[in-house]
Design a protein around this motif. Sequence first.
Motif, mmCIF file in Angstrom:
data_model
loop_
_atom_site.group_PDB
_atom_site.id
_atom_site.type_symbol
_atom_site.label_atom_id
_atom_site.label_comp_id
_atom_site.label_asym_id
_atom_site.label_seq_id
_atom_site.Cartn_x
_atom_site.Cartn_y
_atom_site.Cartn_z
ATOM 1 N N GLU A 66 6.034 11.628 -6.221
ATOM 2 C CA GLU A 66 7.153 12.059 -5.082
ATOM 3 C C GLU A 66 7.788 10.883 -6.159
ATOM 4 N N ALA A 67 7.633 9.729 -6.561
ATOM 5 C CA ALA A 67 8.986 9.347 -6.575
ATOM 6 C C ALA A 67 10.007 9.396 -7.811
ATOM 7 N N TYR A 68 8.626 10.079 -8.752
ATOM 8 C CA TYR A 68 9.971 10.960 -10.602
ATOM 9 C C TYR A 68 10.597 11.811 -9.720
ATOM 10 N N LEU A 69 10.017 12.515 -8.650
ATOM 11 C CA LEU A 69 11.061 13.900 -8.203
ATOM 12 C C LEU A 69 12.454 13.829 -7.405
ATOM 13 N N GLU A 70 11.929 12.371 -6.597
ATOM 14 C CA GLU A 70 13.137 11.926 -5.995
ATOM 15 C C GLU A 70 14.744 10.952 -7.037
ATOM 16 N N GLU A 71 13.737 11.110 -8.113
ATOM 17 C CA GLU A 71 15.004 10.561 -9.267
ATOM 18 C C GLU A 71 15.017 11.871 -10.031
ATOM 19 N N LEU A 72 14.101 12.576 -10.121
ATOM 20 C CA LEU A 72 14.956 13.509 -10.645
ATOM 21 C C LEU A 72 16.324 14.682 -10.034
ATOM 22 N N ASN A 73 15.429 14.563 -8.915
ATOM 23 C CA ASN A 73 16.612 15.282 -8.062
ATOM 24 C C ASN A 73 17.917 14.108 -7.643
ATOM 25 N N LYS A 74 18.101 13.340 -8.218
ATOM 26 C CA LYS A 74 19.454 12.708 -8.278
ATOM 27 C C LYS A 74 20.278 13.196 -9.254
ATOM 28 N N ILE A 75 19.411 13.506 -10.559
ATOM 29 C CA ILE A 75 20.205 13.484 -11.922
ATOM 30 C C ILE A 75 20.589 15.073 -11.341
ATOM 31 N N LYS A 100 10.128 4.531 -14.564
ATOM 32 C CA LYS A 100 9.907 2.681 -15.115
ATOM 33 C C LYS A 100 10.207 1.627 -14.854
ATOM 34 N N HIS A 101 11.688 2.255 -14.111
ATOM 35 C CA HIS A 101 12.837 1.131 -13.862
ATOM 36 C C HIS A 101 12.413 0.603 -12.482
ATOM 37 N N ARG A 102 12.148 1.310 -10.912
ATOM 38 C CA ARG A 102 11.998 1.505 -10.579
ATOM 39 C C ARG A 102 10.179 0.809 -10.288
ATOM 40 N N PHE A 105 0.665 8.491 -14.969
ATOM 41 C CA PHE A 105 1.582 9.453 -14.228
ATOM 42 C C PHE A 105 1.638 10.586 -15.517
ATOM 43 N N ASN A 106 0.708 11.837 -15.701
ATOM 44 C CA ASN A 106 0.889 12.452 -16.717
ATOM 45 C C ASN A 106 1.330 13.488 -16.655
ATOM 46 N N ILE A 107 2.111 13.815 -17.599
ATOM 47 C CA ILE A 107 2.910 15.033 -17.646
ATOM 48 C C ILE A 107 3.103 16.000 -18.937
ATOM 49 N N GLY A 108 3.252 17.173 -18.460
ATOM 50 C CA GLY A 108 2.943 18.018 -20.003
ATOM 51 C C GLY A 108 4.323 18.440 -20.472
ATOM 52 N N ILE A 109 5.292 18.768 -21.585
ATOM 53 C CA ILE A 109 6.223 18.887 -21.377
ATOM 54 C C ILE A 109 6.701 20.883 -22.828
ATOM 55 N N THR A 110 7.299 20.979 -22.398
ATOM 56 C CA THR A 110 6.922 22.288 -23.730
ATOM 57 C C THR A 110 7.763 21.412 -24.924
ATOM 58 N N ILE A 141 1.501 -1.460 0.271
ATOM 59 C CA ILE A 141 0.314 -0.035 -0.347
ATOM 60 C C ILE A 141 0.605 1.308 -0.136
ATOM 61 N N ASN A 142 2.129 1.270 0.742
ATOM 62 C CA ASN A 142 2.949 2.920 0.702
ATOM 63 C C ASN A 142 3.746 2.403 0.060
ATOM 64 N N THR A 143 4.444 1.364 -1.155
ATOM 65 C CA THR A 143 5.254 1.110 -1.759
ATOM 66 C C THR A 143 5.547 1.544 -3.439
ATOM 67 N N ASP A 144 4.096 0.111 -3.119
ATOM 68 C CA ASP A 144 3.779 -0.114 -4.468
ATOM 69 C C ASP A 144 4.098 1.269 -5.182
#
Length: 306
Positions: free
Chosen positions: A296-305, A131-133, A107-112, A99-102
Motif C-alpha cells: 500500500e505504501a509503495y502504490l501510494e508513492e507510485l501514484n505521486k509520480i 526505502k526512505h519512508r 517486498f517482492n516485485i517482478g519486472i519485465t 503496529i499500524n505504521t511501521d
Amino acid sequence: MKQNKNLLPRQLGDSHIRLLRVFKVVIESGGFAAAEVELNISRPAISLAISELESLLQMRLCHRGRSGFSITEQGQHVYQSALQLLNGLETFRSQINAINTDLVGDFNIGITDNLVTIPQMRITRALSALKHRAPDVIINIRMMPPNDIETAILDDQLHFGVVPNLRSLPGLEYQALYKEKSQLYCSEMHPLFNQDLDQISDQALSQYDAVVPNYPQPADIKQQQKILKATATSTDREGIAFLILTGRFLGFLPTHFADRWLAQDAIRSIEPHRRYFDTQFMAITSKGARSNLILEAYLEELNKIK
C-alpha cells in the motif's frame, strides 16, 4: 473516622490524566509561573488544577506562597507514580501506532527485462521513496517473463509486478504505468547500415535475417514483425540486442534501451517514422491478496509520480 483508601475512581478519564499532566509540568518547571509558558494556560488555571488534584487525592502535593514553591513528600510519591502512568500511556500509544505504521518485512516485485533505462523511471523513484519512508523494508526484485510474473502474483509469491498490456486476468488488478516505443534497428556491421534508411520497402527488408521475440505480444505488434525474415528468436530484449549487434540480424528494440548504441553510431533505426510500435506497461497486483502495508505504501508513492 477511617480514611477512604479508594481515592481515585476505578476508571481514570481524560480529566484525571489532564490534572496529572499539569502536575507533572509544574513539578518539572519548578513552579506555577514557569509552567504557564509550557502549558500555555494562566497561573490561576494551573492553581485550580493542582487544587482539584489535591482534593481528589486528599493530600497536599506542593507548598506555594511567599516562601516559594516546593514539593511535599506525598507530592514526590505522586509525581513518580504519575511519571509511570504517563510514560506507560505514551509507550502504549507508540506501540499501537507502530503496529499500524511501521513497515517491516519483504517486498517482492517482478519486472519485465530492460525497463531500467526508461526515462520516466516511475518504478525506480517509487522504490527510492519507499526505502526512505521505510528503511527496514527488504526489497527483492526478480526479472521475469510477463507470464511468470502474472503467475507469481496470483500464487502470492510476488506482491507487485510490471508487465506489458497483453491481456486481463480476472484475479489481477491493473494500473497503467507508461508507454514504451520500439523501433527497427540494424548495427554498423549490417549491409543496410550505410544505405538510405528513411525509405525501404517491405520486400527489401524481407531479404535479411531478423530476430523476433518468442514471448507473447499483441496482434498489432506481431503484424509489424510479420514482414521480417525471422531466423532467430529471443526470450527477452537483451537477447535481441545481442543478435542485432552481431551485424547479422535486424530487430525491434525499445528506443530507451537502444539509445546507448545509437549515441555511439553502433546502430541505426530503419524508417523510424513508419516501423515502430508502442507497448503499454501495466503495474499488477492481486485482487484477493491480504492487506499489505508495504504494498500500500509503495502504490501510494507510485501514484505521486507522473
